[in-house]
Write a protein that holds these residues in place. Structure first.
Motif, short mmCIF file in Angstrom:
data_model
loop_
_atom_site.label_atom_id
_atom_site.label_comp_id
_atom_site.label_asym_id
_atom_site.label_seq_id
_atom_site.Cartn_x
_atom_site.Cartn_y
_atom_site.Cartn_z
N VAL A 18 21.97 -27.03 17.72
CA VAL A 18 22.40 -26.86 19.11
C VAL A 18 23.39 -27.97 19.48
CG1 VAL A 18 21.64 -26.91 21.52
CG2 VAL A 18 20.32 -25.63 19.81
N ARG A 19 23.08 -29.18 19.06
CA ARG A 19 23.95 -30.33 19.35
C ARG A 19 25.33 -30.13 18.72
NH1 ARG A 19 24.22 -35.18 16.29
NH2 ARG A 19 22.44 -34.42 15.12
N PHE A 20 25.39 -29.64 17.50
CA PHE A 20 26.67 -29.39 16.84
C PHE A 20 27.46 -28.33 17.60
CE2 PHE A 20 24.54 -30.23 12.45
CZ PHE A 20 24.49 -31.58 12.73
N GLU A 21 26.79 -27.23 17.93
CA GLU A 21 27.48 -26.12 18.58
C GLU A 21 27.97 -26.48 19.97
OE1 GLU A 21 25.17 -22.57 18.48
OE2 GLU A 21 25.47 -22.30 16.34
N SER A 22 27.24 -27.31 20.68
CA SER A 22 27.65 -27.68 22.04
C SER A 22 28.63 -28.85 22.02
CB SER A 22 26.43 -28.05 22.88
OG SER A 22 25.83 -29.23 22.36
N GLU A 23 28.94 -29.35 20.81
CA GLU A 23 29.86 -30.47 20.62
C GLU A 23 29.39 -31.74 21.33
OE1 GLU A 23 33.89 -29.32 21.37
OE2 GLU A 23 33.76 -27.62 20.02
N GLU A 31 24.30 -34.55 6.82
CA GLU A 31 24.26 -33.18 7.34
C GLU A 31 25.48 -32.39 6.84
OE1 GLU A 31 21.85 -34.37 11.40
OE2 GLU A 31 24.02 -34.57 11.33
N LEU A 32 26.64 -33.03 6.77
CA LEU A 32 27.82 -32.35 6.23
C LEU A 32 27.60 -31.96 4.77
CD1 LEU A 32 30.66 -34.54 7.76
CD2 LEU A 32 30.15 -32.17 8.32
N ASN A 33 27.01 -32.86 4.01
CA ASN A 33 26.71 -32.55 2.61
C ASN A 33 25.74 -31.38 2.50
OD1 ASN A 33 28.36 -34.27 1.12
ND2 ASN A 33 26.96 -36.00 1.41
N LYS A 34 24.77 -31.31 3.39
CA LYS A 34 23.82 -30.20 3.38
C LYS A 34 24.54 -28.87 3.63
CE LYS A 34 19.57 -32.60 4.75
NZ LYS A 34 18.49 -32.66 5.72
N VAL A 35 25.49 -28.88 4.57
CA VAL A 35 26.25 -27.66 4.85
C VAL A 35 27.05 -27.25 3.62
CG1 VAL A 35 28.12 -26.65 6.23
CG2 VAL A 35 26.40 -28.07 7.35
N LEU A 36 27.75 -28.22 3.01
CA LEU A 36 28.59 -27.90 1.85
C LEU A 36 27.75 -27.48 0.63
CD1 LEU A 36 31.28 -30.68 2.21
CD2 LEU A 36 31.54 -28.22 2.66
N THR A 37 26.54 -28.02 0.53
CA THR A 37 25.66 -27.62 -0.57
C THR A 37 25.12 -26.21 -0.34
OG1 THR A 37 25.04 -29.92 -0.98
CG2 THR A 37 23.55 -28.24 -1.81
N ALA A 38 24.73 -25.94 0.90
CA ALA A 38 24.17 -24.62 1.22
C ALA A 38 25.24 -23.53 1.25
CB ALA A 38 23.46 -24.68 2.58
N PHE A 39 26.47 -23.92 1.59
CA PHE A 39 27.57 -22.96 1.70
C PHE A 39 28.76 -23.48 0.88
CE2 PHE A 39 25.00 -22.75 5.53
CZ PHE A 39 24.72 -21.40 5.61
N PRO A 40 28.70 -23.36 -0.44
CA PRO A 40 29.72 -23.95 -1.30
C PRO A 40 31.12 -23.35 -1.14
CG PRO A 40 28.17 -22.66 -2.59
CD PRO A 40 27.65 -22.71 -1.20
N ASP A 41 31.21 -22.18 -0.52
CA ASP A 41 32.53 -21.57 -0.33
C ASP A 41 33.26 -22.13 0.90
OD1 ASP A 41 30.60 -20.34 1.30
OD2 ASP A 41 31.75 -18.48 1.44
N ILE A 42 32.58 -22.97 1.70
CA ILE A 42 33.21 -23.56 2.89
C ILE A 42 34.20 -24.64 2.46
CG2 ILE A 42 32.80 -24.96 4.97
CD1 ILE A 42 31.93 -22.08 5.31
N PRO A 44 35.89 -27.99 2.79
CA PRO A 44 35.51 -29.25 3.44
C PRO A 44 36.51 -29.72 4.49
CG PRO A 44 35.32 -29.44 1.06
CD PRO A 44 35.97 -28.12 1.34
N THR A 45 37.79 -29.48 4.25
CA THR A 45 38.81 -29.88 5.23
C THR A 45 38.61 -29.13 6.53
OG1 THR A 45 40.37 -30.34 3.46
CG2 THR A 45 41.29 -30.06 5.68
N TRP A 46 38.35 -27.83 6.43
CA TRP A 46 38.11 -27.04 7.64
C TRP A 46 36.85 -27.55 8.35
CZ3 TRP A 46 33.87 -24.10 8.96
CH2 TRP A 46 33.99 -23.37 10.15
N LEU A 47 35.82 -27.84 7.59
CA LEU A 47 34.56 -28.29 8.17
C LEU A 47 34.75 -29.60 8.93
CD1 LEU A 47 31.52 -27.73 8.47
CD2 LEU A 47 31.17 -29.03 6.37
N LEU A 48 35.55 -30.50 8.39
CA LEU A 48 35.74 -31.81 9.01
C LEU A 48 36.76 -31.81 10.14
CD1 LEU A 48 35.73 -33.98 5.78
CD2 LEU A 48 33.95 -33.91 7.53
N THR A 49 37.82 -31.01 9.98
CA THR A 49 38.93 -31.08 10.95
C THR A 49 39.15 -29.81 11.74
OG1 THR A 49 40.60 -30.30 9.38
CG2 THR A 49 40.14 -32.69 9.43
N GLY A 50 38.61 -28.69 11.25
CA GLY A 50 38.88 -27.41 11.91
C GLY A 50 40.23 -26.83 11.51
#
Length: 126
Positions: A18-23, A31-42, A44-50
């Motif tokens: 909720v905290r992430f989504e509400s910015e 937590e970023l590593n968990k996302v990239l591990t769980a979703f390897p097709d994401i 990383p540049t997009w995840l960090l910078t949009g």
């Protein structure tokens, strides 16, 4: 995907998601590593910078080459109208306005600046 499902995949509390989504908070490196591990097709540049494509190897979201002449024409049209009305915009807001207008005109077949559209959008921004 529901927040609860996403939280479970990352092994974090739902409030973290909720905290992430509400910015109201940004993910830490763990937590970023968990996302990239769980979703390897994401991507990383997009995840960090949009910026860039959301998924690795996806070239569908890449931008066409910059049309410098069109960008210059858009900037000049915005500046001209702001001078006429003695209007001012903060640099970040002006940059967003110019980028939005560029995107509009770049999508047109002619790729020409329509002064009426510039005026309408500048009026909204001022």
């Amino acid at each position: 995907m529901l927040q609860e499902e996403f939280a479970k995949i990352l092994d974090v509390h739902k409030n973290t998601v909720v905290r992430f989504e509400s910015e109201k908070g940004k993910p830490n490196i763990e937590e970023l590593n968990k996302v990239l591990t769980a979703f390897p097709d994401i991507n990383p540049t997009w995840l960090l910078t949009g910026e860039g494509p959301m998924k690795r190897g996806d070239t569908s979201g890449t931008s066409p080459p910059l049309d410098e002449e069109l960008l210059q024409a858009v900037l000049e049209a915005v500046e001209e109208y702001l001078d006429q009305v003695k209007g001012r915009l903060k640099p970040a807001k002006k940059a967003q306005l110019v980028a939005a207008l560029y995107d509009i005109f770049c999508g047109e077949e002619e790729k020409a600046v329509d002064k009426a559209t510039v005026i309408r959008l500048v009026k909204l921004a001022v």
